[in-house]
Design an enzyme around this catalytic site. Structure first.
Site, short mmCIF file in Angstrom:
data_model
loop_
_atom_site.label_atom_id
_atom_site.label_comp_id
_atom_site.label_asym_id
_atom_site.label_seq_id
_atom_site.Cartn_x
_atom_site.Cartn_y
_atom_site.Cartn_z
CG LEU A 250 -18.78 37.86 43.96
CD1 LEU A 250 -18.49 36.77 44.98
CD2 LEU A 250 -17.46 38.43 43.49
CB ILE A 251 -24.09 39.31 45.98
CG1 ILE A 251 -25.07 39.02 44.82
CG2 ILE A 251 -24.56 40.51 46.82
CD1 ILE A 251 -25.32 40.16 43.84
CB SER A 258 -30.06 43.02 50.70
OG SER A 258 -29.37 43.13 51.90
CG HIS A 260 -28.50 43.39 46.29
ND1 HIS A 260 -29.22 44.45 45.81
CD2 HIS A 260 -28.13 43.71 47.55
CE1 HIS A 260 -29.29 45.39 46.73
NE2 HIS A 260 -28.64 44.96 47.80
N GLY A 261 -28.95 39.12 44.84
CA GLY A 261 -28.71 37.91 44.04
C GLY A 261 -29.95 37.55 43.25
CD GLU A 284 -18.93 26.86 33.71
OE1 GLU A 284 -19.21 27.01 32.51
OE2 GLU A 284 -17.94 27.36 34.25
CG ASN A 287 -22.52 28.09 45.79
OD1 ASN A 287 -23.66 28.48 45.53
ND2 ASN A 287 -21.59 28.89 46.23
C1 LIG Z 1 -22.60 29.79 39.27
C2 LIG Z 1 -21.88 30.26 40.52
O1 LIG Z 1 -21.11 31.19 40.49
S1 LIG Z 1 -22.23 29.47 41.99
C3 LIG Z 1 -21.47 30.47 43.21
C4 LIG Z 1 -22.39 31.52 43.73
N1 LIG Z 1 -21.62 32.57 44.34
C5 LIG Z 1 -21.08 32.49 45.58
O2 LIG Z 1 -21.25 31.54 46.33
C6 LIG Z 1 -20.21 33.64 45.96
C7 LIG Z 1 -20.47 34.13 47.37
N2 LIG Z 1 -21.88 34.28 47.67
C8 LIG Z 1 -22.66 35.18 47.04
O3 LIG Z 1 -22.27 35.89 46.13
C9 LIG Z 1 -24.09 35.31 47.56
O4 LIG Z 1 -24.15 34.79 48.86
C10 LIG Z 1 -25.14 34.55 46.69
C11 LIG Z 1 -25.02 34.96 45.23
C12 LIG Z 1 -24.97 33.05 46.77
C13 LIG Z 1 -26.52 34.95 47.23
O5 LIG Z 1 -26.70 36.33 47.01
P1 LIG Z 1 -27.70 37.20 47.93
O6 LIG Z 1 -27.79 38.54 47.33
O7 LIG Z 1 -27.28 37.09 49.34
O8 LIG Z 1 -29.05 36.38 47.70
P2 LIG Z 1 -30.52 36.88 48.03
O9 LIG Z 1 -30.51 37.90 49.10
O10 LIG Z 1 -31.20 37.24 46.75
O11 LIG Z 1 -31.11 35.55 48.60
C14 LIG Z 1 -32.20 34.91 48.04
C15 LIG Z 1 -32.41 33.57 48.70
O12 LIG Z 1 -31.35 32.69 48.35
C16 LIG Z 1 -31.06 31.85 49.46
N3 LIG Z 1 -29.70 32.12 49.93
C17 LIG Z 1 -28.91 33.19 49.67
N4 LIG Z 1 -27.71 33.04 50.27
C18 LIG Z 1 -27.74 31.85 50.91
C19 LIG Z 1 -26.82 31.12 51.70
N5 LIG Z 1 -25.60 31.59 51.96
N6 LIG Z 1 -27.19 29.91 52.19
C20 LIG Z 1 -28.42 29.41 51.93
N7 LIG Z 1 -29.37 30.07 51.20
C21 LIG Z 1 -29.02 31.25 50.69
C22 LIG Z 1 -32.09 32.18 50.53
O13 LIG Z 1 -33.22 31.40 50.32
C23 LIG Z 1 -32.38 33.63 50.21
O14 LIG Z 1 -33.60 34.08 50.68
P3 LIG Z 1 -33.67 34.70 52.19
O15 LIG Z 1 -32.51 35.62 52.36
O16 LIG Z 1 -34.97 35.38 52.20
O17 LIG Z 1 -33.60 33.50 53.07
#
Ligand SMILES: CC(=O)SCCNC(=O)CCNC(=O)[C@H](O)C(C)(C)COP(=O)(O)OP(=O)(O)OC[C@H]1O[C@@H](n2cnc3c(N)ncnc32)[C@H](O)[C@@H]1OP(=O)(O)O
Length: 491
Positions: A250-251, A258, A260-261, A284, A287
């Protein structure tokens, strides 16, 4: 109270999550956002009955996530018979720590005057630091058996229900040996303290991971019954071969997109590489957004390795192109260097299905776009000519589709075998097209970010015709171990 008045409101709108830090005289807001879901708390409809102007504010202190719940509203439905306003505190209580229920002035005082804030450092060990737009970030990792890790995680866990679909908070009351399986990674921004007594850390996100014992049998040894003395030597779970599985990731929304993920994921991956007892990194129930992040990160990681080993599809496997007889099986070993790829996968500790996705994406990227569906290649013509197409890139594309179909067929064999041959072929065609479109999206997003390989594939034309049925059997002695280990909706 007017009859028919609407006393329901959207729980996602009513719930405000606020990150606070000390201000001049009282805590100030650093960021505010709404949850993505509230159904685990308020039910499938995500509606709250009985309030007008409802605001449920869930506050967290930026450094140690000290929580607080504050509820305010303009009007509340007066109970009629069995119909009453939702018991908000009763509903929220199972999801938030007891300490969140103190009154607001007391909470604000605790945040404003926190004597431990100045010297606060995230729990565990600092494992990685990085900069984004001239702001500094740190990733800390610690065992869940560490009470400081547990405390912050307990405070953060409600976010799992609010942001991770089907995510469930962890049970931190487990026995110590079980908690030791878990490592929690925290991402913090290193900030300039807002007051002389404030903390220099501000939460960005976190991930939980656990060791998942991996059964490994040395097939060169014949099993024998041994006499061993009791009691058996004590086993340390941290020393047994294991997969590391990312459970929750989770970010915070205020820090999305940005990078961080990606930093968090690659740090966890590096942690796996550094631990000789961990054989593989799995996830696990990822999404779609997490899949996108992981695919980009793994592609960037593996691409230099594939380039180094000149991995590419052989357009003329076993000299078939020049031969008269059409192949009846996908000649995997002649198409790609399977042994090298197995070694790369093992060395990089990437789970088998994920590795297959990245390899397919890479092999696709090595075919010039004009010879792929995305570049408008003439698929109908290719499906007539197949492996006998004149142009090597057309043949590569043909074999790419066959390899991918082969994997998909193996994975969905039970389901596909229920269909008659025509439907099966159609289903596989649709699926391979979906998979390819997904890869094109990721490749498109990465375009411009990757260094150009020295030997770019060349563009050329294609023509020809022919006819053959789909061959899905395999001549590769495939390693089955762990191929379907992670639950992944993606095909
Ligand atoms: C195992 C699990 O827990 S699965 C559940 C994952 N967690 C969640 O969904 C909780 C809510 N969401 C989040 O925490 C965040 O949106 C995350 C973890 C999914 C992504 O984190 P971020 O820090 O935004 O990712 P980051 O900036 O490193 O993005 C890297 C790439 O991932 C992809 N990406 C990130 N978010 C998304 C999104 N919402 N939709 C589609 N692609 C995405 C893109 O390709 C992105 O590159 P770009 O921004 O240059 O296009």
């Amino acid at each position: 109270m007017a009859v028919g008045e609407d006393w329901s409101c959207d729980a996602n709108d009513a719930l405000h999550i606020t990150v606070v830090q000390p201000g001049d005289t009282k805590p100030k807001t650093l960021s505010t956002f709404h949850p993505q879901f509230t159904y685990p708390i308020f039910g499938d409809d995500e509606q709250i009955f009985g309030y007008k102007g409802l605001v449920i504010r869930l506050r967290f202190a930026a450094h140690d996530l000290r929580p607080h719940v504050h509820i305010s509203y303009d009007d509340r439905f007066k109970a009629v018979d069995d119909t009453a306003a939702t018991d908000l505190l009763g509903t929220l209580k199972p999801f938030i720590p007891e300490e969140a229920l103190i009154n607001l002035p007391e909470y604000e005082k605790n945040v404003q005057e926190d004597p431990g804030a100045k010297d606060f450092s995230p729990p565990g060990k600092l494992v990685y630091s990085y900069d984004v737009n001239e702001r500094n970030y740190e990733i800390w990792a610690g065992s869940l058996a560490n009470p400081a890790v547990q405390k912050i995680l307990d405070r953060a866990q409600v976010l799992v229900s609010l942001f991770i679909e089907a995510g469930t908070p962890l049970d931190t009351d487990d026995p110590e040996w079980s908690l030791e399986r878990w490592t929690v990674f925290f991402v913090y921004e290193k900030v300039k303290p807002t007051t002389p007594t404030a903390s220099s850390y501000s939460i960005v996100g976190y991930a939980t991971t656990y060791r998942y014992w991996m059964y490994q049998r040395d097939r060169s040894e014949t099993p024998v019954v041994k006499d061993v003395a009791f009691p058996l030597p004590e086993l340390k779970i941290s020393e047994l071969p294991a997969r590391l599985r990312i459970a929750q990731f989770l970010i915070l929304p205020s820090h999305h997109r940005s990078g961080h993920g990606t930093h968090l994921y690659t740090t966890i991956h590096a942690f796996c590489l550094a631990d000789p007892t961990i054989t593989e990194l799995t996830v696990e129930d990822p999404n779609e957004a997490f899949d996108a992040l992981r695919d980009s990160a793994d592609f960037c990681l593996l691409r230099p390795e594939f380039l180094k080993h000149n991995v590419n599809l052989n357009p003329d496997p076993n000299g078939i192109y020049s031969g008269k007889k059409r192949p009846t099986v996908v000649p995997t070993n002649a198409l790609i260097p399977t042994q090298t790829l197995r070694e790369v996968r093992t060395a990089f500790k990437i789970e088998a299905t994920q590795f297959a996705h990245i390899l397919e994406m890479y092999l696709l990227s090595q075919i010039p776009k004009s010879h792929r569906l995305a570049g408008g290649t003439n698929l109908a013509r290719l499906l007539i000519k197949k492996s006998k197409a004149d142009n090597p890139d057309d043949r590569r594309y043909y074999w790419w589709r066959m390899l991918t179909k082969q994997r998909l067929y193996k994975k969905h064999r039970e389901l596909l075998d229920e269909l008659d041959l025509t439907d099966r072929v159609e289903k596989l065609d649709d699926t391979v097209r979906n998979v390819e479109e997904g890869y094109e999206i990721t490749l498109g997003a990465l375009e411009g970010r990757l260094p150009e390989p020295e030997d770019e594939p060349t563009e050329a034309s294609s023509s020809g015709r022919g006819k053959r049925k789909l061959a899905v059997s395999d001549d590769e002695d495939e390693e089955e171990n762990g191929a379907e280990a992670a639950k992944r909706p993606k095909v």
